[in-house]
Design an enzyme around this catalytic site. Structure first.
Site, PDB file in Angstrom:
ATOM      1  N   ASP A   1       0.844  -1.188   0.000  1.00  0.00           N
ATOM      2  CA  ASP A   1       0.000   0.000   0.000  1.00  0.00           C
ATOM      3  C   ASP A   1       0.885   1.245   0.000  1.00  0.00           C
ATOM      4  OD1 ASP A   1      -1.791   2.042   0.312  1.00  0.00           O
ATOM      5  OD2 ASP A   1      -2.875   1.143   1.994  1.00  0.00           O
TER       6      ASP A   1
ATOM      7  N   HIS B   1       0.071   7.983   3.790  1.00  0.00           N
ATOM      8  CA  HIS B   1       0.801   7.398   4.914  1.00  0.00           C
ATOM      9  C   HIS B   1       2.293   7.742   4.916  1.00  0.00           C
ATOM     10  CE1 HIS B   1      -2.910   5.221   5.403  1.00  0.00           C
ATOM     11  NE2 HIS B   1      -2.802   4.753   4.189  1.00  0.00           N
TER      12      HIS B   1
ATOM     13  N   ILE C   1      -0.746   9.348   8.424  1.00  0.00           N
ATOM     14  CA  ILE C   1      -1.367   8.437   9.391  1.00  0.00           C
ATOM     15  C   ILE C   1      -0.931   7.004   9.110  1.00  0.00           C
ATOM     16  CG2 ILE C   1      -3.341   9.944   9.748  1.00  0.00           C
ATOM     17  CD1 ILE C   1      -4.962   8.115   7.880  1.00  0.00           C
TER      18      ILE C   1
ATOM     19  N   GLY D   1      -4.734   1.813   7.866  1.00  0.00           N
ATOM     20  CA  GLY D   1      -5.759   1.082   8.601  1.00  0.00           C
ATOM     21  C   GLY D   1      -5.450  -0.398   8.656  1.00  0.00           C
TER      22      GLY D   1
END
Length: 286
Positions: free
Chosen positions: A190, A195, A210, A213
């Site tokens: 990903d 991110h 961040i 998830g």
């Protein structure tokens, strides 16, 4: 900018997906295995195993990476700002334990687009099968929330009761993350700049990049495997949850666990201040 509902139910052509021992080792490191104690989780972080396992094993949440990157239905979902997209829900169903390396054939499709007012929820499903036998290996179901794409007057989507019991958890497991974790985890596939790139994450309204998830999902999976299955990831049959708040790399997580019955566990992952980041969690065991 808009979504394209014509892609709903259109299954993609089969796509080959292979992974190696290095991929599964890198994934384990990315979700924190061995970070605080290099000798912990050796069955997942090396090919040498440990006292209980003399060969490499695979964390069950790696199943989400088995189908990762296959375009939903083989078509574009629509035209929207990718900075407005966040992962909303994830489920992995493991039809058999995963091997350290392997090859599967993957198909995927968009299964629904739902109007949530301030945004849209888009759900999808992917299936990975053994290319030689057609036997199911992994099924993943997920949804993404796209801010600013709601208000089109569509179905708001199904509502399901939370599996979290109305009592104190049976276990509470502390799981740290570290500041650079997103940079390591992204190497598993990903590469969303949300991110890693502060300029991109600022467009999405975040103070800094961040944590993925699915990294939080993997950290939670490690807590479940350690607590419920005594480290035996092959015992997990499925794991599902809803992402409810972002995590910043370096924050400490706490996984609350409820033993529902011999084969079912409910869970909820929180920050130290009580903010729930992964909700409505349900895992099943062989």
């Amino acid at each position: 900018m808009s979504l394209d509902p014509s892609v709903i139910g259109v299954r993609s052509d089969p796509s080959p997906r292979s992974w190696t021992s290095a991929d599964t080792l890198l994934y384990a490191l990315g979700v924190g295995a061995g970070h605080d104690d290099p000798l912990a989780d050796l069955r997942y972080t090396s090919e040498h195993g440990d006292d209980a396992c003399q060969e490499q094993r695979v964390l069950p949440t790696f199943g989400v990476m088995v189908t990762w990157g296959t375009r939903r239905g083989g078509q574009k979902m629509g035209d929207f700002d990718p900075a407005m997209l966040v992962h909303a829900e994830q489920e992995v169903v493991l039809h058999r334990p995963l091997a350290p390396e392997g090859t599967v054939s993957v198909t995927s499709q968009v299964t629904g687009m739902y109007d949530k007012g301030k945004g849209a929820l888009v759900s999808s499903e992917s299936e990975a099968v053994d290319p030689g036998t057609g036997e199911a290996v992994v099924t993943t179901r997920s949804s993404v929330f796209i801010r600013g794409e709601g208000g089109f007057g569509g179905d708001p989507g199904p509502k399901a009761a939370s599996p979290i019991p109305g009592r104190d958890p049976d276990e509470l497991v502390t799981m740290p993350t570290w500041p650079g974790q997103a940079l390591l985890y992204r190497l598993s596939g990903d590469r969303n700049p949300l991110h890693s790139d502060p300029r991109f994450s600022a467009r999405g309204g975040f103070e800094r990049p961040i944590l993925h998830g699915l990294c939080t999902y993997g950290v939670t999976g490690r807590a479940l495997v350690s607590t419920i299955a005594r480290g035996d990831g092959d015992a997990m049959a499925s794991m599902a949850g809803r992402f409810s708040s972002p995590v910043l790399p370096g924050e400490t997580l706490q996984v609350a666990i409820w033993r529902v019955d011999d084969t079912t566990t409910a869970f909820q992952t929180r920050k130290e201040d009580g903010t729930v980041v992964l909700d409505r969690g349900l895992a099943t065991w062989r």
